[in-house]
Write a protein that holds these residues in place. Structure first.
Motif, PDB file in Angstrom:
ATOM      1  N   ARG A  52       0.829  -1.214   0.000  1.00  0.00           N
ATOM      2  CA  ARG A  52       0.000   0.000   0.000  1.00  0.00           C
ATOM      3  C   ARG A  52       0.863   1.263   0.000  1.00  0.00           C
ATOM      4  O   ARG A  52       0.578   2.222  -0.704  1.00  0.00           O
ATOM      5  N   VAL A  53       1.942   1.254   0.800  1.00  0.00           N
ATOM      6  CA  VAL A  53       2.813   2.441   0.878  1.00  0.00           C
ATOM      7  C   VAL A  53       3.482   2.665  -0.476  1.00  0.00           C
ATOM      8  O   VAL A  53       3.543   3.780  -0.997  1.00  0.00           O
ATOM      9  N   GLU A  55       2.453   1.654  -3.430  1.00  0.00           N
ATOM     10  CA  GLU A  55       1.431   2.134  -4.376  1.00  0.00           C
ATOM     11  C   GLU A  55       1.237   3.641  -4.212  1.00  0.00           C
ATOM     12  O   GLU A  55       1.236   4.396  -5.191  1.00  0.00           O
ATOM     13  N   HIS A  56       1.116   4.076  -2.972  1.00  0.00           N
ATOM     14  CA  HIS A  56       0.871   5.489  -2.663  1.00  0.00           C
ATOM     15  C   HIS A  56       2.002   6.362  -3.210  1.00  0.00           C
ATOM     16  O   HIS A  56       1.769   7.350  -3.894  1.00  0.00           O
ATOM     17  N   ILE A  57       3.230   5.956  -2.933  1.00  0.00           N
ATOM     18  CA  ILE A  57       4.375   6.783  -3.352  1.00  0.00           C
ATOM     19  C   ILE A  57       4.538   6.749  -4.870  1.00  0.00           C
ATOM     20  O   ILE A  57       4.721   7.794  -5.500  1.00  0.00           O
ATOM     21  N   THR A  59       2.300   6.228  -7.204  1.00  0.00           N
ATOM     22  CA  THR A  59       1.246   6.968  -7.925  1.00  0.00           C
ATOM     23  C   THR A  59       1.475   8.469  -7.782  1.00  0.00           C
ATOM     24  O   THR A  59       1.271   9.213  -8.744  1.00  0.00           O
ATOM     25  N   ARG A  60       1.946   8.900  -6.620  1.00  0.00           N
ATOM     26  CA  ARG A  60       2.221  10.334  -6.463  1.00  0.00           C
ATOM     27  C   ARG A  60       3.423  10.763  -7.301  1.00  0.00           C
ATOM     28  O   ARG A  60       3.447  11.849  -7.869  1.00  0.00           O
ATOM     29  N   ARG A  73      -2.664  -1.642  -8.051  1.00  0.00           N
ATOM     30  CA  ARG A  73      -2.673  -2.625  -6.973  1.00  0.00           C
ATOM     31  C   ARG A  73      -3.811  -3.589  -7.247  1.00  0.00           C
ATOM     32  O   ARG A  73      -4.904  -3.170  -7.648  1.00  0.00           O
ATOM     33  N   SER A 198       9.292   1.712   0.417  1.00  0.00           N
ATOM     34  CA  SER A 198       8.524   1.354   1.618  1.00  0.00           C
ATOM     35  C   SER A 198       9.434   1.489   2.840  1.00  0.00           C
ATOM     36  O   SER A 198      10.636   1.745   2.679  1.00  0.00           O
ATOM     37  N   ALA A 233       2.120   4.012   7.705  1.00  0.00           N
ATOM     38  CA  ALA A 233       0.921   3.903   6.860  1.00  0.00           C
ATOM     39  C   ALA A 233      -0.193   4.801   7.401  1.00  0.00           C
ATOM     40  O   ALA A 233      -0.875   5.487   6.640  1.00  0.00           O
ATOM     41  N   LEU A 236       0.442   8.400   6.645  1.00  0.00           N
ATOM     42  CA  LEU A 236       0.252   8.688   5.217  1.00  0.00           C
ATOM     43  C   LEU A 236      -1.233   8.721   4.844  1.00  0.00           C
ATOM     44  O   LEU A 236      -1.593   9.021   3.713  1.00  0.00           O
ATOM     45  N   LEU A 238      -3.215   6.117   4.836  1.00  0.00           N
ATOM     46  CA  LEU A 238      -3.651   4.879   4.197  1.00  0.00           C
ATOM     47  C   LEU A 238      -4.479   4.102   5.228  1.00  0.00           C
ATOM     48  O   LEU A 238      -4.465   4.431   6.404  1.00  0.00           O
TER      49      LEU A 238
END
Ligand code: UDP
Length: 258
Positions: A52-53, A55-57, A59-60, A73, A198, A233, A236, A238
């Motif tokens: 998840r982390v 994916e977040h980074i 995509t940003r 994801r 991550s 997480a 962030l 999430l």
């Protein structure tokens, strides 16, 4: 469902053949290793959080123009990525002295660096990923001069972006590791960001207390590693419904073998 073909099993991830040609599925394990796999263990829920982390980074980063292998994801532990040829270099960016830099040069851990430092190591477990200079990279043809320009420019932009992102949630970005890959289009290839970002691949310290919120908790037997990953997480934003609820569900599923 037919079983997918496993391509590779690494220390923290398994790679499977993706649904379309040119795609790969990255499965994030809870396994943790340190000191070139001399120390082994598991961190409960780590795979779910890192998936998840990262994916977040990624995509940003895509939003600010950093191309990456990330497509989407798929579920709690898997993401679909583009197949690339990994450049055999680990790119380490440092803002504060820690880890191997402190040991190599006798610099006190926690000393802020006058400017960000990029280091390269040659990806070879049997050699212990030795530090190399750009001259070695050119000399042995691990990456071209042009590719290294793209890699170093992206590494600096990623550092600027991530340092700001983490500062906004009360975390110092001490250092981190990146990997890049070649995405082929016919005879041509371009460099894109690959692997993961991550708490496994970053050093993250609380701004107020300098508490370590990353894999150093495991490396140094500090305890509380699962909680530290969860805290990153949580900060962030999430898992808005609570990370422990999600992890409970995940362990239930694992118990049922799904
Ligand atoms: N790192 C990593 N994988 C490696 C080596 C390093 O993700 O195989 C990360 C590490 O988590 C840290 C940064 O790269 O955030 C710098 O690591 P360092 O060179 O200090 O090595 P270490 O002390 O981790 O052996």
């Amino acid at each position: 469902m037919s079983r997918r073909r496993q391509i590779y099993e690494g220390k923290a991830k398994i790679l499977y053949e993706g649904p379309e040609p040119g795609t790969i599925i990255q499965y994030f394990k809870d396994d943790a290793t340190a000191f070139n796999a001399e120390k082994k263990g598991t961190i409960n829920g780590k795979g779910v959080i890192n998936n998840r982390v990262s994916e977040h980074i990624f995509t940003r980063l895509e939003l600010i123009g950093i191309p990456s292998h990330f497509i989407r994801r798929l579920n709690m532990r898997e993401q679909l990525v583009k197949q690339v040829e990994i450049v055999p270099i680990e790119v380490v960016v440092r803002n504060i002295a820690a880890g191997s830099l402190t040991k190599r040069l006798g610099i006190e851990e926690g000393s802020p660096l006058p400017h960000s430092l990029i280091e390269y190591t040659y990806k070879d477990d049997s050699l212990g990923d030795p530090l190399v200079a750009e001259e070695h990279i050119a000399c042995f043809g691990w990456a071209s001069q042009e590719e290294m320009q793209d890699i170093s420019a992206m590494a600096i932009r990623i550092n600027d972006f991530m340092a700001g992102m983490f500062a906004g949630i009360g975390i110092k970005l001490v250092d981190f590791k990146l990997e890049f890959g070649r995405l082929f289009d016919g005879d041509f290839s371009r460099i894109i960001l690959a692997d993961e970002i991550s708490p496994d691949s970053c050093r993250l310290w609380d701004i107020e207390t300098n508490e370590k919120l990353d894999k150093d908790r495991f490396r140094r037997d500090l305890g509380g590693e699962a909680e530290a990953y969860q805290e990153v997480a949580r900060r962030l934003g999430l898992f808005p419904d609570g990370v422990s609820e999600v992890l409970d569900l995940d362990s239930e599923r694992k118990k049922r073998g799904k």
